[in-house]
Motif scaffolding. Structure first.
Motif, PDB file in Angstrom:
ATOM      1  N   SER A 144      45.365  48.593  27.815  1.00 22.37           N
ATOM      2  CA  SER A 144      44.688  48.358  28.828  1.00 22.37           C
ATOM      3  C   SER A 144      45.315  48.947  30.291  1.00 22.37           C
ATOM      4  O   SER A 144      45.031  49.126  31.494  1.00 22.37           O
ATOM      5  CB  SER A 144      44.490  46.946  29.242  1.00 22.37           C
ATOM      6  N   PHE A 145      46.650  49.296  30.158  1.00 25.45           N
ATOM      7  CA  PHE A 145      47.528  49.869  31.209  1.00 25.45           C
ATOM      8  C   PHE A 145      47.190  49.253  32.649  1.00 25.45           C
ATOM      9  O   PHE A 145      47.734  47.908  32.497  1.00 25.45           O
ATOM     10  CB  PHE A 145      46.941  51.521  31.460  1.00 25.45           C
ATOM     11  N   GLU A 146      46.858  49.679  33.747  1.00 28.97           N
ATOM     12  CA  GLU A 146      47.037  49.046  34.876  1.00 28.97           C
ATOM     13  C   GLU A 146      45.711  48.059  35.073  1.00 28.97           C
ATOM     14  O   GLU A 146      45.667  47.371  36.406  1.00 28.97           O
ATOM     15  CB  GLU A 146      47.392  49.967  36.008  1.00 28.97           C
ATOM     16  N   TRP A 147      44.746  48.065  34.163  1.00 24.29           N
ATOM     17  CA  TRP A 147      43.624  47.231  34.375  1.00 24.29           C
ATOM     18  C   TRP A 147      44.128  45.827  34.274  1.00 24.29           C
ATOM     19  O   TRP A 147      44.429  45.566  33.004  1.00 24.29           O
ATOM     20  CB  TRP A 147      42.591  47.827  33.740  1.00 24.29           C
ATOM     21  N   TYR A 148      43.227  44.910  34.899  1.00 24.36           N
ATOM     22  CA  TYR A 148      43.453  43.382  34.760  1.00 24.36           C
ATOM     23  C   TYR A 148      42.185  42.795  34.402  1.00 24.36           C
ATOM     24  O   TYR A 148      40.943  43.354  34.864  1.00 24.36           O
ATOM     25  CB  TYR A 148      43.876  42.902  36.311  1.00 24.36           C
ATOM     26  N   PRO A 149      42.217  41.778  33.426  1.00 26.52           N
ATOM     27  CA  PRO A 149      43.390  41.201  32.510  1.00 26.52           C
ATOM     28  C   PRO A 149      43.662  42.274  31.692  1.00 26.52           C
ATOM     29  O   PRO A 149      42.792  43.049  31.193  1.00 26.52           O
ATOM     30  CB  PRO A 149      42.662  39.863  32.084  1.00 26.52           C
TER      31      PRO A 149
END
Length: 545
Positions: free
Chosen positions: A31-36
């Motif tokens: 998911s790299f910099e994407w949250y969660p």
């Protein structure tokens, strides 16, 4: 016979790790910099998949504020043993230059839905970690090791292995380098399997571009030496005209009936062999391909005879567009709704935000019932406090629409609809104010023009009524994006410009460093003054065309 059409996880879903527990299949992707952090999809037939969990959802597990674009969560590994799900993941804090800061962690849970534990720190020697559960109950961590001292070629130093002590909750014993790969180089993404008295080591090679490949080696001893498959690459699209390109970084699962399938990342570049016409000209050379949907997940059927290396069931080593499905009962899921409404129960499952474990600083679903309120934070270039909520682009052609209610305080306050890849690749239709304080509509575009990625202003500001909602829309068809708007329930007005959607892709531009995510479409709010003024969004529509 039922067929599986590739990709099975369209849009940005790379580095798949697949697992079967009973009749249930799970795939975890980066998911790299994407949250969660981490996406976990579920299936019961390998044909139909549904997102069921993003397990890294609190500050004690993950805080990516400051992580670079395409940093954060790389290559998770999901396994099952001792009544638990085990999830290994990397948080990459620095990814460019001679050094990498990549920290590897372990979390566990009794069920996919959780609760997921706080993390155990493992090491920081490299990325792409995986956990191998041997038949004697001992557990081993594998990862590629980063060698910053290499002055020639790549800095991928091979695949290392070290035992993990469940009792001590740490790595113990010697670190052994068990495989240095082939001349394709960039050896990474290890997964280990025990079968027929052999240890089979699956790796990714060639970098995650158009020379990407899957390579297998085996040994009678866990610690080697490992003999590379005489065929060398089990899978690669390099040098082919396959519909699926950039094929690599794979994992294998065995079905209930003893069949074997391999999931792998891939991309589907826009047809650039003729060039992509935008505004009457080709946007890039014939040998440069662009994949706005990013790296996706596909599946291939394998034939794995006892004592032999596996082979693709359809022959050769190029990926197939469709593969025969296993003989399992069909298990479809309800389709994702096209129109998203907002309620205090939580964001629609398709949406994520960037980096922070404190979403309350970015948005609220309760301050205005029926709306998503975004608080204007730092600029689109921020790696820390960025109020952007978006979903993956999963179709080459689609339309997206939102309705915004916002009275800008001044021209430093702006919000709207955005097509987003990263801090230097976006197209942004924004409601803001001019210098006199009058409400206007404008476009900010940053189409990856390296080495000088300046923001462009392709339209003159368009006057808007002082108050009232504004509908914002975009239409994407391949490499072309067109913005439109409507006010007071009136008709849609096209802005009369066509922007390069292929710039919202992995391959567009050449810096800083490589890019690993994919196109998102969503909504955002910014307040460069630091006052945190808000914008309300009443709905969001995403519809394939």
């Amino acid at each position: 016979m039922t067929e599986i059409r590739n990709p099975i996880l369209p849009g940005f879903n790379p580095d798949p790790s697949i697992l079967r527990v009973g009749d249930d299949y799970y795939i975890a992707t980066s998911s790299f910099e994407w949250y969660p952090g981490v996406q976990i999809h579920h299936s019961r037939d390998l044909v139909n998949w549904r997102l069921v969990k993003r397990p890294l959802d609190r500050a004690s597990q993950l805080d990516m504020r400051g992580d670079p674009d395409s940093g954060g969560i790389w290559a998770p590994c999901l396994t099952w043993s001792d009544g638990l799900f085990w999830l290994i993941y990397t948080d990459v804090k620095r990814r460019d230059g001679a050094w990498k800061d990549s920290h590897n962690y372990l979390v566990t849970a009794p069920a996919i839905e959780g609760p997921w534990s706080d993390p155990v720190y493992l090491n920081s020697s490299g990325f792409d970690p995986s956990l191998f559960h041997d038949e004697d109950g001992r557990k081993y961590l594998l990862n590629m090791i980063w060698d910053h001292n290499r002055t020639k070629g790549d800095k991928f130093g091979g695949i290392v292995i070290q035992e993990y002590s469940v009792k001590e909750r740490r790595l113990v014993g010697p670190i052994r380098n068990i495989y240095r790969g082939t001349d394709r180089k960039f050896t990474e993404g290890p997964h280990l399997y025990r079968r027929d008295g052999w240890y089979y080591l699956l790796t990714a090679e060639g970098g995650t571009g158009y020379d990407h490949a899957v390579t297998m080696a085996r040994s009678r001893d866990l610690f080697g030496p490992y003999e590379t498959d005489p065929a060398k690459h089990l899978l690669t699209a390099s040098g082919t005209q396959s519909y699926l390109q950039r094929a690599g970084h794979a994992d294998i699962v065995e079905t209930q009936d003893g069949e074997h399938y391999m999931v792998h990342l891939c991309s589907r570049p826009l047809d650039a062999t003729r060039g992509i016409p935008v505004d009457g000209k080709d946007i890039h050379a014939d040998d440069v391909r662009r994949s706005p949907l990013g790296r996706e997940t596909a599946i291939q059927k394998l034939i794995w005879e006892p004592g032999e290396f596996p082979r693709l069931a359809h022959g050769g080593n190029a990926p197939a567009d469709t593969v025969p499905a296993p003989d399992l009962p069909p298990h479809p899921f309800e389709p994702e709704p096209k129109l998203s409404r907002f309620s205090p129960e939580g964001l629609p499952s398709a949406f994520q935000w960037l980096r922070t474990p404190e979403p309350e600083r970015l948005f609220s679903l309760s301050e205005r019932p029926g709306a998503l309120r975004l608080f204007g934070r730092e600029s689109p270039g921020s790696q820390f406090d960025h109020a952007l909520v978006a979903r993956r682009q999963v179709d080459f052609a689609f339309r997206a629409e939102t309705e915004i209610d916002m009275t800008p305080g001044d021209y430093q306050h702006y919000a709207g609809l955005i097509s987003w890849y990263g801090r230097f690749k976006f197209h942004y239709l924004a409601v803001t104010a001019d210098e006199a304080g009058a409400r206007v509509l404008t476009v900010y575009s940053c189409p990856a023009n390296w080495p000088d990625p300046r923001v462009e202003y392709p339209v003159e500001p368009i006057p808007l009524p002082e108050t009232g909602t504004v509908r914002l829309g975009c239409d994407v068809d391949g490499a072309a994006l067109r913005f439109r708007y409507a006010i007071d329930g009136g008709d849609w007005q096209d802005l009369g410009i066509e922007l390069d959607q292929s710039a919202i892709s992995d391959e567009a531009g050449n810096g800083p460093g490589n890019n690993f995510t994919g196109a998102f479409i969503g909504i955002c709010a910014h307040d460069s003054s630091g006052r945190g003024r808000h914008a309300d969004f009443l709905s969001f529509l995403y519809e394939p065309r």
